[in-house]
Design a protein around this motif. Structure first.
Motif, PDB file in Angstrom:
ATOM      1  N   ARG A   1       0.846  -1.290  -0.026  1.00 21.14           N
ATOM      2  CA  ARG A   1      -0.005  -0.124   0.060  1.00 21.14           C
ATOM      3  C   ARG A   1       0.964   1.170   0.043  1.00 21.14           C
TER       4      ARG A   1
ATOM      5  N   GLU B   1      -5.174   0.334  -5.781  1.00 17.59           N
ATOM      6  CA  GLU B   1      -4.485  -0.216  -4.750  1.00 17.59           C
ATOM      7  C   GLU B   1      -5.409  -1.454  -4.233  1.00 17.59           C
TER       8      GLU B   1
ATOM      9  N   ARG C   1      -7.859   5.829   2.964  1.00 15.30           N
ATOM     10  CA  ARG C   1      -6.745   6.049   3.104  1.00 15.30           C
ATOM     11  C   ARG C   1      -6.246   6.804   4.198  1.00 15.30           C
TER      12      ARG C   1
END
Length: 324
Positions: free
Chosen positions: A12, A25, A234
């Motif tokens: 990541r 991702e 995120r």
């Protein structure tokens, strides 16, 4: 002593450093986890070319996945070994390849495209007009920012499209009035978010660090924002994201039923139709290639073969006749 991040966390981190999208991702992490589980939770450092070939072959033979799906899995593993583990082991992969089907894209006639748009309403109708009138991919349309719309120059900037490339396409006259009215609503929504302590939007790359408070600036807001605030997976920041692509495709399928169109339709069908109708109207294939953002003209040639007539100013197929 600081503990080294887990493998998937390292993946990541490397992805985010390269500013890949969250969809990429999620996809890469999912394939890497699946690869590890396939081989009994062995660490990828203990494996190599043979294990990658076995995994990809199993996807093709037992999983019967599409060629594009198998290629996506390969790209994820290539990223893992090259950028995370710094191991150059995937030079020659001899896995059984999934057969790439020779399917023609689903293309709507002009009347079907307009009928489908007429069967939609509200924000989804506006997005559909952009899809057909500009040839955008679904994800490109929902990611549009206010800054990307140039009413004066009659163009729309598509930023960070497929392959992380920017391109410019036309801005159809028949959608401008609707977009102007819609942006009034979006601005009120944004101003209300600011009053409530929100109003910041996700910014790509290093823009958020480079330009202080740019994430709250009107020009960077999404043209088609979500109705609700959500937590960014995120950053953990609560903010307003763009319209979800799944919601758009659901609205398109529902409209297809209303319009009586018995074809397998998605947001991409408008893009296929845009390209086909421009070629039918005699526009040069290279011009259409540039508008679509295709790297290779052979990709554009799937729609039809036409005589080259040279570059010319392109009128959007959405503007063939006046609309409400």
């Amino acid at each position: 002593m600081k503990q080294k991040p887990k493998l998937l966390d390292q993946v990541r981190e490397k992805i985010r450093v390269r500013h890949y999208s969250i969809r990429t991702e999620e996809s890469y992490v999912r394939w890497i986890r699946r690869f590890i589980l396939f081989h009994g939770k062995r660490h990828p450092k203990e494996m190599g070319t043979a294990e990658v070939e076995a995994f990809l072959s199993d996807l093709a033979v037992r999983g019967k996945v599409a060629a594009s799906t198998q290629n996506q899995a390969f790209c994820a593993l290539l990223f893992l070994y090259k950028n995370v583990l710094n191991m150059d082991i995937l030079g020659e992969i001899n896995a059984l390849r999934a057969k790439r089907p020779l399917r023609r894209p689903t293309v709507l006639s002009f009347d079907e495209a307009i009928g489908l748009i007429d069967a939609m309403s509200g924000v989804f109708q506006l997005v559909a007009k952009i899809l057909y009138g500009c040839g955008l991919r679904g994800i490109e349309a929902v990611r549009l920012r206010v800054n990307d719309l140039d009413f004066g120059l009659n163009q729309i900037m598509v930023r960070d499209g497929k392959g992380q490339k920017d391109r410019v396409t036309m801005f159809p006259d028949n959608v401008k009035a609707g977009i102007r009215e819609h942006l009034k609503y979006v601005k009120r929504l944004h101003e209300n978010d600011l009053k409530n302590g929100f109003g910041a939007v996700y910014l790509p790359g290093a823009l958020a660090r480079k330009y202080k408070n740019a994430d709250k600036h009107w020009g960077w807001q999404y043209v088609f924002p979500s109705k609700t605030l959500s937590v960014d997976p995120r950053s953990g920041i609560k903010r307003r994201h763009h319209l979800h692509l799944a919601s758009l495709n659901s609205a398109i399928k529902k409209a297809a039923g209303i319009a009586g169109i018995n074809k397998n339709i998605s947001s991409h069908s408008f893009r296929h139709s845009f390209a086909t109708h421009l070629l039918e109207d005699g526009y040069d294939i290279r011009t259409v290639q540039e508008l679509l953002g295709h790297k290779d003209v052979s990709t554009t040639m799937i729609y039809t073969h036409v005589l080259n007539k040279g570059p010319k100013a392109v009128q959007s197929p959405l503007d063939r006749r006046p609309m409400d």
